[in-house]
Every structure is written in C-alpha cells, then in structure tokens.
Design an enzyme around this catalytic site. Structure first.
Site, PDB file in Angstrom:
ATOM      1  N   LYS A  88      11.184  76.029 -45.153  1.00  0.00           N
ATOM      2  CA  LYS A  88      12.563  75.826 -44.516  1.00  0.00           C
ATOM      3  C   LYS A  88      13.497  74.940 -44.998  1.00  0.00           C
ATOM      4  CE  LYS A  88      11.533  72.254 -41.634  1.00  0.00           C
ATOM      5  NZ  LYS A  88      12.215  70.654 -41.826  1.00  0.00           N
ATOM      6  N   ASP A 114       9.451  73.085 -34.237  1.00  0.00           N
ATOM      7  CA  ASP A 114      10.257  74.065 -35.235  1.00  0.00           C
ATOM      8  C   ASP A 114       9.103  75.545 -35.353  1.00  0.00           C
ATOM      9  OD1 ASP A 114      11.188  71.909 -36.486  1.00  0.00           O
ATOM     10  OD2 ASP A 114       9.757  72.034 -38.666  1.00  0.00           O
TER      11      ASP A 114
END
EC number: 2.7.1.148
Length: 298
Positions: A11, A136
């Site tokens: 990401k 996350d």
C-alpha cells in the site's frame, strides 16, 4: 481445498496528516490508502493437526511473534476451529519500508484461512479481528482504496487515480516508534474533510503531504537524499513512516526511464496503483462498500 496461493499487496499513503494524540499515546491520523500491484505471495496448505507452521524463518522475527502466525492463531481462537496450516512466504516487499508488508501478510492470512477452513466469517468480522493485530490490517482486509481516520481504522472507500509509481527503498528500516515518539513530529495539523483531501491531490499537486517526512529526514540522511533525488521527477513523497518513497507518473515508459537512472545502492521498482486489492481480485471478492468518486462531494 488443498492449497491456496495469494498475494499480499503493498500500500501507499498518498497523504498522511497527524491531527492529534490520544491519551493512550496513539496518534490520530487522516490518510489516503491505495494499493499497488506489487505483492508478497503466501502459499497455504491445510493440516488436520491444528499446528501453524510458517517458513522460511525471517531474521530477527520470532516465529510465534510473526503477524502471519498471530493472524492464523487469532482466527483459530475466534472460530473455534481445530484445523491447522502450513504457510510459505515469498517475501518481495521490504520490511520497515512503510508499504504495509506485515499488515498485508496478516490480512491475506485471515482471508485465505477463512476460505481454506470454510469459516465464512465475512469481511466486517475479519477486519475487526485484523484491527487487534494492527491499525493497517483492516484496510487490507476490506480491499479497497480508502480514506482513513482515527488511528487508521475508520475507513471510507474512495476511488483514486491509478498512476504508475516508482518506489525507492533506500536500504534501511525506519522504526515507527522512533518517528511517532520524536519530539519534533507535527501532531497538530488541522483536520480536513475527505472531499477536500481528494480534491487537493488533483488540483494542488503538492497539497498531498506526509507529516512524518521532516522527522524521517532528520533520522535518515540516506532517505532525505533519495527523496530529494526522486523529487526531481515529480511530487515524490514518503509512505507511512518510511523508509520507502514514491513518485506518481503519467506512464510506464516514464517509470522505466527513472528506474534506469536509479543508483545501484538503492532498491527500486515500478508498480501500478490499484483501487481494488489484488488479493480481492484473486479471491473473486466483491465487497459491499460503495466508493465515493475521485473528487468526492463538496
């Protein structure tokens, strides 16, 4: 089902603002998450004896402390299953680079074992479990570009542009506690609306920024040098707390030209931005989220 091989994608934090600090020491954030089409790969083979085995060993990470193993055991406990698994990790994403590799590996493990063990817990429950492993993890479970607030766990799906990126890893890890504990870290950026954040990236170029950048520059001259070098080609930024840097580009050809100029002392790669996680694509998952458009509402 005998075996699953699935990606654990990287990401980027397309922007990251720190808007406060909670009484428990955690920082309040506003960030935009986007996936890349570059991934670790995990291979899962079921076993009937309940054991969780991960290979190969990762240097300086105890087997039982690895997020992959912790995710598997968490799912065993939450579901009550007595099934086990052998997991093989093909590691491509750098550790300590801000690409979310460990969190992504954990999320892939949750989704893979939910499928492999026929648990059918659903994405909301898996994201809830993932949050206990790290802030996350839920975005990797939900599998879509997202605007995140809180400590990163309050997610709203969005649709972002999907440029090519050059990503540089300067070759060192940046410890997240060193960044968030630094006395010079900006912790009082005024909160903005999601719609303003989305418009800012499109209309103002450098309006997207990472509040961790100034501290990381102080902690690592190598990262500072790489960031200055990459900034010559476009609006380069730090992702997460570093040490990886990225620059959005208009074409793959432009990315290739930059890669040819990267010095041999830096590891670099190109990748395409994604709004849907490659993990969800591989599993054929279509989430019920309804993303906002790129520029949001007023």
């Amino acid at each position: 089902m005998q075996r699953l091989s699935l990606p654990a994608p990287a990401k980027l934090n397309r922007m990251l603002h720190i808007v406060g600090r909670r009484a428990d020491g955690y920082h309040e954030l506003q960030t935009l998450f986007q996936f890349l089409d570059r991934s670790d790969t995990l291979h899962f083979s079921p076993r009937a004896d309940g054991a969780i085995h991960l290979a190969p060993a990762i240097a300086d990470v105890d087997h039982d402390a690895n997020l992959i193993v912790r995710a598997a055991r968490l799912l065993q406990h939450a579901s009550g299953t007595h099934q086990g698994v052998d997991i093989h990790l093909d590691k491509r994403l750098p550790m300590g680079g801000g690409l979310g590799g460990g969190s992504s590996d954990a999320a892939t493990t949750l989704l893979a074992l939910d499928r492999l063990w026929s648990l059918d817990l659903g994405l909301p429950r898996l994201a809830e479990l993932g949050l206990t492993l790290g802030a996350d993890v839920p975005v990797f479970v939900r599998g879509h570009s997202a605007w995140a607030e809180g400590i990163g766990e309050r997610l709203t799906p969005v649709t972002l542009d999907t440029p090519w990126f050059v990503v540089i890893h300067p070759g060192e890890e940046i410890a997240t506690p060193a960044v968030f504990g630094h006395p010079e870290l900006t912790r009082d950026t005024p909160p903005i609306s999601m719609a303003r954040a989305l418009r800012g990236g499109a209309e103002q170029g450098r309006a997207w920024r990472n509040d961790c950048e100034a501290v990381v520059r102080r902690l690592s001259p190598d990262v500072a040098h790489a960031l200055d070098w990459l900034s010559a080609f476009g609006p380069a930024m730090l992702t997460g707390t570093g040490s990886c840097l990225f620059c959005p580009l208009t074409s793959e050809r432009q990315a290739d030209r930059i890669l040819r100029r990267v010095g041999s002392h830096w590891h670099a790669f190109k990748a395409r931005g994604c709004n849907t996680s490659p993990l969800h694509d591989a599993l054929g998952i279509h989430d019920e989220w309804s993303p906002m458009s790129q520029y949001g509402d007023a």
